[in-house]
Design an enzyme around this catalytic site. Structure first.
Site, PDB file in Angstrom:
ATOM      1  N   GLU A  13      -5.079   1.433   2.826  1.00  0.00           N
ATOM      2  CA  GLU A  13      -4.884   0.322   3.757  1.00  0.00           C
ATOM      3  C   GLU A  13      -4.902   0.809   5.198  1.00  0.00           C
ATOM      4  OE1 GLU A  13      -2.853  -2.513   6.367  1.00  0.00           O
ATOM      5  OE2 GLU A  13      -2.258  -0.446   5.894  1.00  0.00           O
ATOM      6  N   GLU A  14      -4.370   1.987   5.463  1.00  0.00           N
ATOM      7  CA  GLU A  14      -4.253   2.456   6.844  1.00  0.00           C
ATOM      8  C   GLU A  14      -5.610   2.735   7.491  1.00  0.00           C
ATOM      9  OE1 GLU A  14      -1.796   2.220   8.579  1.00  0.00           O
ATOM     10  OE2 GLU A  14       0.015   2.371   7.358  1.00  0.00           O
ATOM     11  N   ASP A  70       6.301   1.902   6.777  1.00  0.00           N
ATOM     12  CA  ASP A  70       5.040   1.204   6.563  1.00  0.00           C
ATOM     13  C   ASP A  70       4.168   2.099   5.675  1.00  0.00           C
ATOM     14  OD1 ASP A  70       2.553  -0.017   6.756  1.00  0.00           O
ATOM     15  OD2 ASP A  70       2.241   0.548   8.849  1.00  0.00           O
ATOM     16  N   HIS A  89       0.831  -1.210   0.000  1.00  0.00           N
ATOM     17  CA  HIS A  89       0.000   0.000   0.000  1.00  0.00           C
ATOM     18  C   HIS A  89       0.864   1.258   0.000  1.00  0.00           C
ATOM     19  CE1 HIS A  89       0.362   1.010   4.405  1.00  0.00           C
ATOM     20  NE2 HIS A  89       0.454  -0.297   4.559  1.00  0.00           N
ATOM     21  N   HIS A  92       4.545   2.396  13.347  1.00  0.00           N
ATOM     22  CA  HIS A  92       3.601   3.511  13.507  1.00  0.00           C
ATOM     23  C   HIS A  92       4.124   4.574  14.463  1.00  0.00           C
ATOM     24  CE1 HIS A  92      -0.410   1.823  11.751  1.00  0.00           C
ATOM     25  NE2 HIS A  92       0.632   1.518  11.004  1.00  0.00           N
ATOM     26  N   ASP A 149       4.144  -6.105   3.847  1.00  0.00           N
ATOM     27  CA  ASP A 149       3.920  -5.007   4.796  1.00  0.00           C
ATOM     28  C   ASP A 149       4.921  -5.158   5.933  1.00  0.00           C
ATOM     29  OD1 ASP A 149       2.707  -2.791   6.072  1.00  0.00           O
ATOM     30  OD2 ASP A 149       0.713  -3.444   5.441  1.00  0.00           O
TER      31      ASP A 149
END
Length: 399
Positions: free
Chosen positions: A222-223, A188, A71, A323, A243
């Protein structure tokens, strides 16, 4: 045959991707970049209405195609409200803690142009608030965006063209170290996108043939949980998601080698496809380890939730502080790219996957017999960076 990954190309793509802001909902620029790069590599990208990308590399057969997905969207924030002092209240895009937002330099994208700024805690000065700066609560209601423009009131901020709903992109602060470590926000899944491009480049350079078509998918949401829900075609029988893996206490992920996810919060990944990834790592001497993620979902989950009857698996590059202030090692990126290329050229093991429905005669089997208990010496191969785990030799197929 072994497909050689061009590490310099992979890292160059990652560096470029990290310079392109792409929080969910503001991904046009990165979609254009990836599409042009795919064209340069010889593929023909197709874009959905909102910008998810599909580029098909033709194989010997169309039915039973494979998909490999990453993504392009990242975490970010949006303006929730304009405060009386002219500063901005924020809400997150995606799931991430405000403790990692404090002090971040950002770009705010309004309809009238971009502004620079900084996310600060409400009590940002020790000279003013003394020890209260250390006891302030953590959370999005306790931070604000200070825009680097002349504004001291809500009216002046609105006069600049800033409004509720404007997108806030977080600077990456990317740093590539000579020892192989890479520190940056948004690894990410910018690293996953770079891995896909590097694998495509390697396959094209080697003029590699594949047994079925390979669908290279780049998703844009995607997030926020949408991911691969709308870009998977009926031809696809199996999908490999690329990922990040969570390299943290209590996890088995690593910043080296491939991390093969056995399950996430939505349940186990497909037994046979995951088993095949393990076998490919063994056959190609790619360092790997397995892990289970309790608070994690990916493009695989969104594809299944959308009703696609496909096998799914997840191969990850280990990220420390996912994250947050993320860190990876290039060893993992190259390892995952090697696995992606090996998967693309590998023979199809489950012939029934060519059809959506078939009888029981050719249905897959899983091991049920008792395991042998005799002790045996460990194979114990060790890479320079990581000791990989070797599974037992169990009968069964793969995708």
């Amino acid at each position: 045959m072994a497909i050689e990954i061009d590490e310099d190309y992979l890292l160059a793509q990652l560096k470029t991707l990290l310079t392109i802001d792409s929080p969910t909902g503001y991904t046009d620029a990165v979609v254009i970049h990836c599409s042009r790069e795919l064209e340069r590599l010889g593929l023909t990208p197709e874009l959905t209405r909102r910008g998810a990308i599909r580029a098909v590399r033709q194989g010997s057969r169309r039915q039973g195609a494979r998909a490999i997905v990453a993504h392009v969207d990242t975490l970010g924030a949006q303006v929730k409200a304009i405060k009386e002092n002219g500063r901005l209240e924020l809400v997150p895009i995606g799931h991430w803690s405000a403790r990692f937002a404090e002090g971040a330099r950002v770009t705010l994208y309004s309809y009238h142009g971009a502004f620079r700024g900084t996310i600060l805690p409400l009590k940002a000065s020790g000279h003013t608030f003394n020890d209260a700066v250390d006891t302030a609560p953590v959370g999005w209601p306790h931070v604000e965006l200070r825009v680097d423009a002349l504004t001291r009131s809500a009216a002046e901020t609105r006069a600049l063209g800033i409004d509720v709903g404007d997108t806030v992109a977080i600077d990456t602060g990317a740093e590539f170290l000579d020892n192989g470590f890479i520190n940056s926000r948004h690894l990410d899944d910018k690293a996953g996108v770079a891995i896909l491009l590097a694998a495509i480049e390697a396959l094209e350079r080697a003029q590699a043939r594949t047994p079925v078509d390979t669908h290279w998918l780049f998703t844009i949401a995607e997030e926020v949980g949408v991911g691969a829900s709308s870009v998977v075609s009926p031809d696809i029988a199996s999908m490999l998601t690329i990922d990040n893996g969570t390299a943290a206490p209590g996890q088995n992920s690593s910043e080296f080698g491939v991390t093969i996810a056995m399950a996430d919060q939505t349940g186990p990944f497909d037994y046979h496809l995951t088993r095949k990834l393990v076998d490919l790592c063994e056959e190609n001497r790619i360092p790997y380890q397995k892990d289970v993620f309790r608070y994690y979902r990916s493009d695989s989950a969104s594809a299944l939730e959308a009703g696609h009857d496909i096998r799914t698996a997840l191969a990850a590059f280990g990220v420390d502080a996912s994250h947050g202030y993320e860190r990876i090692h290039r060893h993992a990126l190259v390892s995952v790219a090697q696995l992606v290329a090996a998967f693309a050229v590998s023979p199809v093991r489950i012939g029934r996957d060519l059809s959506e429905l078939s009888g029981i005669d050719d249905f897959t089997t899983q091991p049920t017999k008792a395991a042998e208990q005799a002790a045996a010496p460990s194979s114990g191969r060790r890479s320079p960076e990581y000791q990989r785990h070797r599974p037992g030799n169990l009968p069964g197929g793969g995708a």
